[in-house]
Design a protein around this motif. Structure first.
Motif, PDB file in Angstrom:
ATOM      1  N   ASP A 144       0.851  -1.191   0.000  1.00 59.13           N
ATOM      2  CA  ASP A 144       0.000   0.000   0.000  1.00 59.13           C
ATOM      3  C   ASP A 144       0.885   1.240   0.000  1.00 59.13           C
ATOM      4  OD1 ASP A 144      -1.742   2.168   0.739  1.00 59.13           O
ATOM      5  OD2 ASP A 144      -3.146   0.707   1.587  1.00 59.13           O
ATOM      6  N   VAL A 145       0.732   2.106  -1.015  1.00 55.37           N
ATOM      7  CA  VAL A 145       1.574   3.288  -1.108  1.00 55.37           C
ATOM      8  C   VAL A 145       1.376   4.211   0.089  1.00 55.37           C
ATOM      9  CG1 VAL A 145      -0.080   4.675  -2.453  1.00 55.37           C
ATOM     10  CG2 VAL A 145       2.400   5.088  -2.687  1.00 55.37           C
ATOM     11  N   ARG A 146       0.209   4.153   0.737  1.00 53.28           N
ATOM     12  CA  ARG A 146      -0.001   4.979   1.926  1.00 53.28           C
ATOM     13  C   ARG A 146       0.919   4.545   3.062  1.00 53.28           C
ATOM     14  NH1 ARG A 146      -6.404   4.044   2.132  1.00 53.28           N
ATOM     15  NH2 ARG A 146      -5.559   1.971   1.650  1.00 53.28           N
ATOM     16  N   VAL A 147       1.148   3.265   3.165  1.00 53.80           N
ATOM     17  CA  VAL A 147       2.067   2.763   4.205  1.00 53.80           C
ATOM     18  C   VAL A 147       3.498   3.152   3.871  1.00 53.80           C
ATOM     19  CG1 VAL A 147       2.985   0.680   5.288  1.00 53.80           C
ATOM     20  CG2 VAL A 147       0.530   0.875   4.841  1.00 53.80           C
ATOM     21  N   ARG A 148       3.868   3.055   2.606  1.00 53.92           N
ATOM     22  CA  ARG A 148       5.219   3.454   2.209  1.00 53.92           C
ATOM     23  C   ARG A 148       5.435   4.940   2.482  1.00 53.92           C
ATOM     24  NH1 ARG A 148       3.673   0.159  -2.250  1.00 53.92           N
ATOM     25  NH2 ARG A 148       3.733   1.835  -3.808  1.00 53.92           N
ATOM     26  N   ARG A 149       4.408   5.747   2.219  1.00 49.96           N
ATOM     27  CA  ARG A 149       4.532   7.180   2.503  1.00 49.96           C
ATOM     28  C   ARG A 149       4.577   7.434   4.007  1.00 49.96           C
ATOM     29  NH1 ARG A 149       4.635  11.418  -0.540  1.00 49.96           N
ATOM     30  NH2 ARG A 149       4.180  10.119  -2.344  1.00 49.96           N
ATOM     31  N   ALA A 150       3.858   6.644   4.769  1.00 50.15           N
ATOM     32  CA  ALA A 150       3.897   6.778   6.228  1.00 50.15           C
ATOM     33  C   ALA A 150       5.309   6.517   6.752  1.00 50.15           C
ATOM     34  CB  ALA A 150       2.906   5.812   6.871  1.00 50.15           C
ATOM     35  N   LEU A 205      -1.887   8.090   8.087  1.00 46.66           N
ATOM     36  CA  LEU A 205      -1.812   7.281   6.868  1.00 46.66           C
ATOM     37  C   LEU A 205      -1.907   5.790   7.195  1.00 46.66           C
ATOM     38  CD1 LEU A 205       0.972   9.201   4.909  1.00 46.66           C
ATOM     39  CD2 LEU A 205      -1.352   8.757   4.081  1.00 46.66           C
ATOM     40  N   LEU A 206      -1.248   5.369   8.266  1.00 45.54           N
ATOM     41  CA  LEU A 206      -1.317   3.960   8.675  1.00 45.54           C
ATOM     42  C   LEU A 206      -2.743   3.581   9.056  1.00 45.54           C
ATOM     43  CD1 LEU A 206       1.944   3.639  10.815  1.00 45.54           C
ATOM     44  CD2 LEU A 206       1.488   2.561   8.602  1.00 45.54           C
ATOM     45  N   LYS A 207      -3.424   4.476   9.775  1.00 46.13           N
ATOM     46  CA  LYS A 207      -4.812   4.214  10.166  1.00 46.13           C
ATOM     47  C   LYS A 207      -5.709   4.136   8.936  1.00 46.13           C
ATOM     48  CE  LYS A 207      -8.526   5.966  13.127  1.00 46.13           C
ATOM     49  NZ  LYS A 207      -8.928   7.050  14.085  1.00 46.13           N
ATOM     50  N   GLU A 208      -5.522   5.060   8.007  1.00 44.64           N
ATOM     51  CA  GLU A 208      -6.314   5.074   6.776  1.00 44.64           C
ATOM     52  C   GLU A 208      -6.109   3.796   5.966  1.00 44.64           C
ATOM     53  OE1 GLU A 208      -6.218   7.560   2.596  1.00 44.64           O
ATOM     54  OE2 GLU A 208      -5.727   8.636   4.443  1.00 44.64           O
ATOM     55  N   MET A 235       8.277   7.791  -9.593  1.00 45.03           N
ATOM     56  CA  MET A 235       8.831   7.163  -8.393  1.00 45.03           C
ATOM     57  C   MET A 235       8.506   7.970  -7.145  1.00 45.03           C
ATOM     58  SD  MET A 235      12.575   6.011  -9.868  1.00 45.03           S
ATOM     59  CE  MET A 235      13.183   5.478  -8.264  1.00 45.03           C
ATOM     60  N   GLY A 236       8.492   9.294  -7.268  1.00 45.70           N
ATOM     61  CA  GLY A 236       8.139  10.139  -6.133  1.00 45.70           C
ATOM     62  C   GLY A 236       6.705   9.951  -5.683  1.00 45.70           C
ATOM     63  N   ARG A 237       5.822   9.590  -6.620  1.00 46.55           N
ATOM     64  CA  ARG A 237       4.420   9.342  -6.258  1.00 46.55           C
ATOM     65  C   ARG A 237       4.212   7.947  -5.705  1.00 46.55           C
ATOM     66  NH1 ARG A 237       3.798  11.908 -11.329  1.00 46.55           N
ATOM     67  NH2 ARG A 237       3.290   9.931 -12.366  1.00 46.55           N
ATOM     68  N   GLU A 238       4.869   6.956  -6.293  1.00 42.85           N
ATOM     69  CA  GLU A 238       4.622   5.557  -5.942  1.00 42.85           C
ATOM     70  C   GLU A 238       5.593   4.999  -4.906  1.00 42.85           C
ATOM     71  OE1 GLU A 238       1.998   3.758  -6.861  1.00 42.85           O
ATOM     72  OE2 GLU A 238       1.267   5.585  -7.823  1.00 42.85           O
ATOM     73  N   LEU A 239       6.745   5.616  -4.765  1.00 36.83           N
ATOM     74  CA  LEU A 239       7.744   5.234  -3.757  1.00 36.83           C
ATOM     75  C   LEU A 239       8.134   3.754  -3.821  1.00 36.83           C
ATOM     76  CD1 LEU A 239       6.306   7.247  -0.725  1.00 36.83           C
ATOM     77  CD2 LEU A 239       8.102   7.937  -2.327  1.00 36.83           C
ATOM     78  N   PRO A 240       8.629   3.293  -4.953  1.00 37.47           N
ATOM     79  CA  PRO A 240       9.115   1.911  -5.027  1.00 37.47           C
ATOM     80  C   PRO A 240      10.313   1.679  -4.121  1.00 37.47           C
ATOM     81  CG  PRO A 240       9.710   3.129  -7.002  1.00 37.47           C
ATOM     82  CD  PRO A 240       8.776   3.995  -6.242  1.00 37.47           C
ATOM     83  N   VAL A 241      11.167   2.687  -3.995  1.00 38.00           N
ATOM     84  CA  VAL A 241      12.223   2.728  -2.993  1.00 38.00           C
ATOM     85  C   VAL A 241      12.174   4.115  -2.362  1.00 38.00           C
ATOM     86  CG1 VAL A 241      13.758   1.060  -4.117  1.00 38.00           C
ATOM     87  CG2 VAL A 241      13.964   3.488  -4.675  1.00 38.00           C
ATOM     88  N   LEU A 242      12.714   4.240  -1.154  1.00 46.12           N
ATOM     89  CA  LEU A 242      12.712   5.532  -0.482  1.00 46.12           C
ATOM     90  C   LEU A 242      14.137   6.078  -0.465  1.00 46.12           C
ATOM     91  CD1 LEU A 242      10.467   4.750   2.643  1.00 46.12           C
ATOM     92  CD2 LEU A 242       9.787   5.227   0.282  1.00 46.12           C
ATOM     93  N   PRO A 243      14.437   7.125  -1.227  1.00 48.95           N
ATOM     94  CA  PRO A 243      15.766   7.746  -1.122  1.00 48.95           C
ATOM     95  C   PRO A 243      15.944   8.341   0.273  1.00 48.95           C
ATOM     96  CG  PRO A 243      14.628   8.440  -3.129  1.00 48.95           C
ATOM     97  CD  PRO A 243      13.614   7.760  -2.266  1.00 48.95           C
TER      98      PRO A 243
END
Length: 527
Positions: free
Chosen positions: A300-306, A357-360, A485-493
């Motif tokens: 879930d991209v929301r978790v990656r962003r969290a 974001l984790l809650k959502e 990549m900035g939107r989907e965050l496949p890896v986090l720089p």
């Protein structure tokens, strides 16, 4: 009188012997770092710690100069014969370390070997369909589509002796992930400025200067021998430098650099690193270890962003890395073609937003996962700080610290849940994108895509970047891929270090931005 003459003559002879012994003292450069090269097989792995050593022994068709610009090596020149064929004119008079001649047969064999499934160098040779000998000093490389930057991608693709490989039954590269042991793991025979004397795993690698190296007359290096020493402890590496047991430390602990500057007496060499440190996240497993019956939250991209917003990287740079790094949101450094300053923008550090974001996403109480990290001092400290920050938002990351031999196979086999890792590229952004975020095909795409992220749109952009001959349009595609990549965050720089080496007086070195010390320029002052 006769006795006095005899004593004078003896004393003079003794002085000559002493002078001769002093003149014969070999110039030995002792280089310390925390990491072992893992293998001497030049095609088996694509790791920085191996390149540091193997690139002194083996050479490719192309290389880089003191400023890290592409230059001829075993190929004197190259040109496009047609849209899908590149012709390389080989350097005459090149000898392998056993005295045999380097020819087109060896070049054809080496490129074919580097394309084999067990070769990690195949990742940068995507699109090559074959190679053929034209004459003893000419080869053609055949492509499936036009590729204007093929020579750039041949950097680090080393040439081996076909006869030597056949003699020692190493026609195929070592299967590093399978922990295969071959003759080429502990032995080597190239054309480079240094020959392998001995490889002692996790202890030292000893190289001797190759007197018949083709480039000796045009390079200023004066070493007779070089030793790459593995010293895991930060404190012990510095103690060895201070006591004169080593001459260079390639990875001094960040907390000691300011003190070393102030103390004087040692040379501090520094440059911005072309590479970046990332966080890889498992996006293919159905569930994560420690969370039975629950779907993998990292999909879930929301978790990656969290996770991203839970990490205060500027604070880690200040406190853990002592300001000798730069927090970044860009997967590409400023030294790479296609970089734009806008890429540096990171999602703001915001633990409250991370919890929301984790809650959502359906994880109000967070989740648990293992967190893999290399046992290098500063990286382990960064991982510990990140684990503590994630704990504050409910993500319980259990740190698993491992040496190179255990850590890197987990990356390439995608058996991690979360891992901190680095990538030292060339200036060509395609290699980074192709290696880290392209869908894995089991061969030469996504070799270091440790999270097994897959996106058809991103794949199409990466494929288009490889074959786009117009530089402006190519840069537009790079920018589009990085924004995706900035939107989907496949890896986090995460961050980019300031590369710092510490050397004793009298040591002259050329420092490349990929942290490789090219010994052909290294000099020791003659005492």
């Amino acid at each position: 009188m006769m006795r006095t003459s005899w004593l004078c003559a003896a004393a003079a002879a003794a002085l000559l012997l002493v002078a001769g012994a002093c003149a014969a003292q070999p110039r030995v450069l002792r280089i310390a770092s925390a990491n072992d090269p893992q293998t001497m097989d030049p095609h088996a792995v694509a790791l920085l710690y191996q390149s540091r050593v193997v690139q002194q022994i083996y050479e490719g068709l192309v290389d880089r100069d003191e400023k890290f610009r592409l230059q001829p090596s075993l190929a004197l020149s190259w040109s496009a014969v047609d849209a899908k064929t590149w012709r390389f004119k080989l350097r005459p008079g090149v000898k392998f370390h056993d005295g045999s001649a380097f020819t087109a047969d060896d070049a054809v064999f080496s490129i074919e070997r580097a394309l084999k499934p067990s070769s990690q160098r195949a990742l940068q040779m995507h699109g090559i369909t074959g190679v053929r000998k034209i004459d003893p000093l000419t080869i053609d490389i055949l492509l499936d589509s036009p590729d204007a930057l093929l020579p750039e991608r041949l950097f680090l693709v080393d040439m081996m002796s076909r006869a030597w490989c056949e003699q020692h039954q190493v026609v195929l590269p070592q299967d590093y992930n399978g922990k295969q042991e071959t003759f080429a793991v502990r032995n080597a025979m190239g054309t480079g400025p240094f020959m392998l004397k001995r490889y002692e795993s996790d202890v030292r690698t000893t190289l001797a200067a190759f007197p018949s190296w083709w480039g000796r007359a045009t390079h200023p290096g004066n070493l007779d021998e070089a030793q790459f020493l593995v010293i895991q402890s930060d404190a012990t590496r510095l103690a060895a430098l201070n006591s004169g047991q080593v001459d260079v430390v390639l990875d001094p602990p960040f907390q000691d650099v300011a003190r070393l500057r102030a103390a004087g007496g040692l040379k501090i060499l520094e440059t911005g690193d072309i590479g970046t440190q990332y966080l890889a996240l498992d996006q293919h497993s159905a569930e994560l270890p420690g969370n039975p019956g629950r779907p993998n939250p990292l999909k879930d991209v929301r978790v990656r962003r969290a996770i991203y917003q839970a990490l205060d990287m500027p604070l880690i740079v200040r406190q853990v890395l002592r300001g000798q790094a730069q927090a970044t949101g860009s997967p590409l450094s400023a030294q790479m073609d296609g970089y734009l300053p806008e890429f540096e923008t990171r999602p703001p550090y915001d633990p409250a937003a991370a919890r929301a974001l984790l809650k959502e996403a359906g994880y109000p109480n967070g989740f648990s996962l293992p967190f893999d990290c290399l046992n290098t001092g500063f990286r382990q400290a960064v991982c510990q700080a990140m684990a503590a920050m994630l704990e504050r938002v409910g993500i319980r990351a259990t740190l698993q610290v491992a040496p190179s031999a255990l850590f890197f196979p987990k990356l390439t086999q995608a058996t991690i849940s979360m891992a901190e890792f680095g990538w030292s590229p060339t200036p060509d952004p395609w290699i980074v994108l192709q290696s880290l975020v392209h869908t894995t095909d089991g061969r030469n795409s996504g070799v270091f895509n440790a999270g097994r992220y897959s996106d058809a749109k991103l794949d199409a952009l990466i494929d288009a970047i490889r074959v786009e001959p117009d530089l402006a349009r190519r840069r537009e595609k790079v920018a589009e891929a990085v924004r995706l990549m900035g939107r989907e965050l496949p890896v986090l720089p995460l961050y980019r270090v300031q590369q710092i080496w510490v050397a004793r007086p009298g040591v002259e070195l050329v420092q490349w931005p990929n942290s490789v010390l090219a010994l052909r320029w290294a000099r020791l002052a003659v005492k």
